[in-house]
Design a protein around this motif. Structure first.
Motif, short mmCIF file in Angstrom:
data_model
loop_
_atom_site.label_atom_id
_atom_site.label_comp_id
_atom_site.label_asym_id
_atom_site.label_seq_id
_atom_site.Cartn_x
_atom_site.Cartn_y
_atom_site.Cartn_z
N ASP A 11 -49.40 -57.02 35.76
CA ASP A 11 -50.47 -55.75 35.37
C ASP A 11 -49.79 -55.71 33.98
O ASP A 11 -49.17 -56.02 33.15
CB ASP A 11 -50.88 -55.35 36.15
N ASP A 12 -49.39 -54.15 33.95
CA ASP A 12 -49.02 -53.33 33.21
C ASP A 12 -47.17 -53.25 33.61
O ASP A 12 -46.93 -52.01 33.43
CB ASP A 12 -49.88 -52.36 32.83
N VAL A 13 -47.02 -53.69 34.68
CA VAL A 13 -45.96 -53.18 34.96
C VAL A 13 -44.15 -53.89 35.09
O VAL A 13 -44.97 -55.45 35.60
CB VAL A 13 -45.64 -52.14 36.61
N MET A 14 -43.47 -54.04 34.47
CA MET A 14 -42.25 -55.24 34.36
C MET A 14 -41.50 -54.44 35.47
O MET A 14 -40.87 -53.80 35.53
CB MET A 14 -41.72 -54.87 33.29
N VAL A 15 -41.22 -55.95 36.71
CA VAL A 15 -40.19 -55.81 37.88
C VAL A 15 -38.81 -56.09 37.10
O VAL A 15 -38.44 -57.50 36.67
CB VAL A 15 -40.83 -55.95 38.82
N LEU A 16 -37.53 -55.15 36.81
CA LEU A 16 -36.40 -55.33 37.22
C LEU A 16 -35.43 -56.06 38.80
O LEU A 16 -35.59 -54.74 39.22
CB LEU A 16 -35.96 -54.92 36.03
N VAL A 17 -34.41 -56.66 38.25
CA VAL A 17 -34.14 -56.55 39.64
C VAL A 17 -32.18 -56.35 39.09
O VAL A 17 -31.79 -57.43 38.17
CB VAL A 17 -34.23 -58.10 40.09
N THR A 18 -32.08 -56.09 39.49
CA THR A 18 -30.50 -55.07 39.63
C THR A 18 -28.99 -56.66 39.81
O THR A 18 -29.96 -56.78 40.99
CB THR A 18 -30.37 -54.13 39.98
N HIS A 19 -28.12 -56.53 39.22
CA HIS A 19 -27.06 -57.61 39.19
C HIS A 19 -26.68 -56.86 40.31
O HIS A 19 -25.07 -56.92 40.13
CB HIS A 19 -26.58 -58.13 38.39
N LEU A 27 -38.88 -50.28 38.46
CA LEU A 27 -40.31 -51.28 37.69
C LEU A 27 -40.49 -49.60 36.58
O LEU A 27 -40.13 -48.75 36.45
CB LEU A 27 -41.14 -50.30 38.73
N LEU A 28 -40.44 -50.34 35.39
CA LEU A 28 -41.17 -49.82 33.90
C LEU A 28 -42.37 -50.25 33.52
O LEU A 28 -42.93 -51.43 33.85
CB LEU A 28 -39.97 -50.34 33.22
N PRO A 29 -42.50 -49.33 32.89
CA PRO A 29 -44.39 -49.76 31.82
C PRO A 29 -43.76 -50.54 31.15
O PRO A 29 -42.59 -50.95 30.24
CB PRO A 29 -44.67 -48.46 31.26
N ARG A 30 -44.70 -52.28 31.07
CA ARG A 30 -44.84 -53.14 29.82
C ARG A 30 -44.63 -52.54 29.41
O ARG A 30 -44.14 -52.91 27.75
CB ARG A 30 -45.55 -54.05 30.90
N ILE A 31 -45.65 -51.86 27.86
CA ILE A 31 -45.89 -51.40 27.15
C ILE A 31 -44.17 -51.31 26.01
O ILE A 31 -44.61 -50.82 24.93
CB ILE A 31 -47.19 -50.43 26.99
N PHE A 33 -41.97 -52.56 26.31
CA PHE A 33 -41.34 -53.52 25.83
C PHE A 33 -41.21 -54.39 25.59
O PHE A 33 -41.73 -55.99 26.98
CB PHE A 33 -40.00 -53.57 27.45
N GLU A 34 -42.31 -54.30 24.46
CA GLU A 34 -43.38 -56.12 24.32
C GLU A 34 -41.81 -57.14 24.05
O GLU A 34 -42.65 -58.08 24.56
CB GLU A 34 -43.86 -55.21 23.22
N ASN A 35 -41.50 -57.01 24.04
CA ASN A 35 -40.37 -58.21 23.74
C ASN A 35 -39.36 -58.59 24.52
O ASN A 35 -38.59 -59.72 24.35
CB ASN A 35 -39.70 -57.91 22.07
N ILE A 36 -39.56 -58.32 26.05
CA ILE A 36 -39.02 -58.42 26.51
C ILE A 36 -39.78 -59.34 27.87
O ILE A 36 -40.91 -58.48 28.18
CB ILE A 36 -38.31 -57.35 27.43
N TYR A 37 -39.13 -60.55 27.89
CA TYR A 37 -39.61 -61.05 29.42
C TYR A 37 -39.52 -60.99 30.02
O TYR A 37 -37.99 -61.84 30.95
CB TYR A 37 -40.44 -62.92 28.18
N GLU A 38 -40.25 -62.05 31.49
CA GLU A 38 -39.54 -62.29 32.41
C GLU A 38 -38.37 -63.59 32.42
O GLU A 38 -38.34 -64.92 31.31
CB GLU A 38 -40.76 -63.50 33.50
N GLY A 39 -37.31 -63.47 32.84
CA GLY A 39 -36.28 -64.38 33.21
C GLY A 39 -35.36 -63.42 32.63
O GLY A 39 -33.79 -64.14 31.93
N ASP A 40 -35.33 -62.84 31.34
CA ASP A 40 -34.27 -62.29 30.40
C ASP A 40 -33.66 -61.13 31.23
O ASP A 40 -33.94 -60.65 32.24
CB ASP A 40 -35.20 -61.59 29.23
N VAL A 41 -32.62 -61.17 30.75
CA VAL A 41 -31.20 -59.70 31.14
C VAL A 41 -31.47 -59.80 29.81
O VAL A 41 -31.10 -59.01 28.87
CB VAL A 41 -29.73 -61.17 31.27
N VAL A 42 -31.14 -58.02 31.36
CA VAL A 42 -31.19 -56.62 29.96
C VAL A 42 -30.36 -55.47 30.24
O VAL A 42 -29.79 -56.05 31.78
CB VAL A 42 -32.53 -55.69 30.42
N ARG A 43 -29.85 -54.28 29.82
CA ARG A 43 -29.41 -53.67 29.98
C ARG A 43 -29.49 -52.61 30.51
O ARG A 43 -30.91 -52.32 29.51
CB ARG A 43 -27.87 -53.24 29.57
#
Length: 75
Positions: A11-19, A27-31, A33-43
């Motif tokens: 839905d409107d939630v981005m689920v990150l899995v930590t390393h 869990l972060l609101p998708r809105i 981070f519009e330029n981040i997609y599934e599979g992206d690695v983030v800090r």
């Protein structure tokens, strides 16, 4: 700083899995981070902002005073 991978977007939630050794979900609101997609690695970085905290506390105090004045007028 924590490295994480965008596991999925629900839905409107981005689920990150930590390393980290103990894997966690963030869990972060998708809105936000519009330029981040599934599979992206983030800090993920969280910084404490004492100056910002003081300013917000001042604003909240002023809002509370306004609410109390308004509430007393309606009685």
């Amino acid at each position: 700083m924590v490295l994480a991978t965008v596991d999925r977007i629900e839905d409107d939630v981005m689920v990150l899995v930590t390393h980290t050794e103990s894997v966690q979900e963030i869990l972060l609101p998708r809105i936000l981070f519009e330029n981040i997609y599934e599979g992206d690695v983030v800090r993920v970085v969280v910084e404490k902002d004492e100056d910002g905290k003081e300013e917000i506390e001042k604003q909240i105090g002023e809002m509370r005073k306004e609410i109390n004045v308004t509430s007393m007028r309606n009685i």
